[in-house]
Enzyme design. Structure first.
Site, short mmCIF file in Angstrom:
data_model
loop_
_atom_site.label_atom_id
_atom_site.label_comp_id
_atom_site.label_asym_id
_atom_site.label_seq_id
_atom_site.Cartn_x
_atom_site.Cartn_y
_atom_site.Cartn_z
N ASP A 60 -0.96 4.27 -7.68
CA ASP A 60 -1.68 5.52 -7.94
C ASP A 60 -1.15 6.16 -9.22
O ASP A 60 -1.92 6.72 -10.01
CB ASP A 60 -1.51 6.52 -6.77
CG ASP A 60 -2.57 6.33 -5.67
OD1 ASP A 60 -2.97 5.18 -5.43
OD2 ASP A 60 -2.98 7.34 -5.05
N ASP A 120 12.96 5.33 -8.58
CA ASP A 120 12.85 6.72 -9.08
C ASP A 120 12.93 6.76 -10.61
O ASP A 120 12.16 7.47 -11.26
CB ASP A 120 13.89 7.65 -8.43
CG ASP A 120 15.25 6.99 -8.20
OD1 ASP A 120 15.39 5.80 -8.52
OD2 ASP A 120 16.16 7.68 -7.71
N ASP A 141 2.41 0.81 -3.47
CA ASP A 141 1.35 1.75 -3.10
C ASP A 141 1.47 3.01 -3.95
O ASP A 141 0.50 3.47 -4.56
CB ASP A 141 1.49 2.09 -1.61
CG ASP A 141 0.55 3.20 -1.19
OD1 ASP A 141 -0.64 3.13 -1.55
OD2 ASP A 141 1.00 4.15 -0.51
N LYS A 162 14.99 -0.30 -4.60
CA LYS A 162 15.93 0.79 -4.33
C LYS A 162 17.17 0.15 -3.70
O LYS A 162 17.63 0.56 -2.62
CB LYS A 162 15.26 1.82 -3.39
CG LYS A 162 16.04 3.10 -3.17
CD LYS A 162 15.97 4.07 -4.33
CE LYS A 162 16.89 5.25 -4.10
NZ LYS A 162 16.89 6.18 -5.25
N TYR A 201 5.50 -1.05 5.58
CA TYR A 201 4.13 -1.12 6.08
C TYR A 201 4.01 -1.87 7.40
O TYR A 201 2.96 -1.81 8.04
CB TYR A 201 3.19 -1.76 5.03
CG TYR A 201 2.56 -0.72 4.14
CD1 TYR A 201 3.33 0.04 3.29
CD2 TYR A 201 1.19 -0.49 4.17
CE1 TYR A 201 2.76 0.99 2.47
CE2 TYR A 201 0.61 0.46 3.35
CZ TYR A 201 1.40 1.20 2.51
OH TYR A 201 0.83 2.15 1.71
MG MG Z 1 -2.57 3.85 -1.80
#
Ligand code: MG
Ligand code: NAI
Length: 343
Positions: free
Chosen positions: A240, A212, A236, A178, A126
């Site tokens: 969701d 993953d 992020d 990761k 980010y």
């Molecule tokens: Mg988002």
């Protein structure tokens, strides 16, 4: 109802479904008798329209003063255009911790989900230090992005997650990374978490999972998770996903927390596809306002609000379209207010 000890906070209605869901929230908070007094400010596309700036100085000054804000979603252009005002706000006030709970409120595909995701909010990819490298006559032949995690920021967010676990009776933190591929960028995050975990041995458990595999496990067996501790980008994405376990983005609140300020918001964006139609589910930002009440020590009001929401959903069966109901935003809002006044 007005409160005897008001707390002034910044209110940013935001873009798209922001104003309609924020209006619903304010109406419900008033019915609840919340202590908040609002200093209304603009940002995002609404900031450009009102003051020619997606993050106007007077909005920043208001948050600087009150150190507390409730914020509707802010639209960010895809591809080019101005930088995300959401990300800039997190950076400006050093809101290093993003707390995103997902809890089942209505029967759905998954029962009894109760996961809290803690996302590192300032680093990783980010930082978006991006550039093109020209090749031949193509000035944009190669795109490069640099991510950054520091040991200090990784330890800070790990400590935040462990302290959150202690305060909220959580038993286990799964660190998501990761580190098999991004060995340094996400390896430092995992190392820092392992180091911090030693201080909490016997009180809070820690394990880790590659992102993953974690995405798949969240679908196969989400009940194995208690808290997730994630780098910025993975947090992020997975926030969701866990919202999807409990009915979607209409059910997902978030808090951006720093040492000197806190901004509460929904996990979702401005939802341009349904904006202005009066059908948005206001529960995400409403639950964010409940987190804001917890934050200022008003747990009793926060719990009353959460009970009114679940009773409206499950006893009154008033639900918005995203939850397979027929209620408009206004009808849902009025039903929650009625619940609050019927006690
Ligand atoms: Mg988002
Ligand atoms: P989105 O989260 O706005 O919408 C995704 C889907 O979920 C859409 O179909 C939408 O209708 C639905 N949805 C979201 N919230 C809902 C609600 N409360 N009730 C019912 N349905 C809901 O994501 P999208 O479309 O990718 O992004 C739109 C804009 O929002 C972009 O400019 C993006 O940058 C911005 N955004 C802002 C965020 C913030 O302010 N923190 C977070 C995420 C995106």
């Amino acid at each position: 109802m007005s409160s005897p000890n008001p707390i002034t906070a910044t209110l940013i209605p935001g873009d798209g479904i922001g104003p309609e869901t924020v209006e619903s929230t304010i109406q419900i908070l008033d019915a609840l008798g919340s202590p908040f007094l609002w200093d209304v400010q603009q940002a995002g596309v609404a900031g450009i329209d009102a003051l020619g700036d997606p993050l106007p100085e007077q909005t920043l000054a208001s948050i600087r003063k009150h150190r507390l804000a409730l914020k509707g979603p802010l639209t960010t252009p895809v591809g080019g255009g101005f930088r995300s005002s959401n990300v800039r706000l997190r950076e400006e006030f050093e809101l290093y911790a993003n707390v995103r709970p997902a809890k089942t409120l209505i029967p759905g595909r998954f029962e009894n989900i109760d996961i809290v995701l803690v996302r590192e909010n300032l680093g990783g990819f980010y930082v978006a230090h991006e550039y093109y490298i020209p090749v031949g006559d193509d000035p944009k032949a190669v795109a490069v992005a640099t991510g950054m995690n520091t040991r200090a920021s990784s330890k800070r967010i790990a400590r935040f997650a462990f302290e959150y676990a202690l305060k909220n009776g959580r038993k286990k933190i799964t660190v998501v990374h990761k580190a098999n591929i991004l060995k340094l960028l996400t390896g430092i995050f995992l190392d820092a978490a392992r180091e911090v975990a030693k201080e909490y041995e016997g009180r809070v458990e820690m394990d880790d999972m590659i992102v993953d595999a974690c995405a798949m496990q969240l679908v196969l067996n989400p009940w194995r998770f208690d808290m997730l501790l994630c780098t910025n980008l993975f947090g992020d994405i997975l926030s969701d996903q866990i919202a999807g376990l409990v009915g979607g983005l209409g059910m997902a609140p978030g808090a951006n927390i720093g040492e000197n300020a806190a901004i509460f918001e929904a996990v979702h964006g401005s939802a341009p596809d349904i904006a202005g139609k009066g059908v948005a589910n206001p529960i995400s930002i409403l639950l964010a306002s409940a987190m804001m009440l917890d934050h200022v020590g008003k747990q009793d009001l926060a719990n009353r609000l959460r009970t009114a929401i679940t009773d409206t959903l499950n006893i009154d069966s008033v639900r918005t379209r995203d939850l397979k109901g027929e209620a408009t935003t206004k009808q849902f809002t009025d039903a929650v207010c009625k619940r609050l006044s019927s006690r």
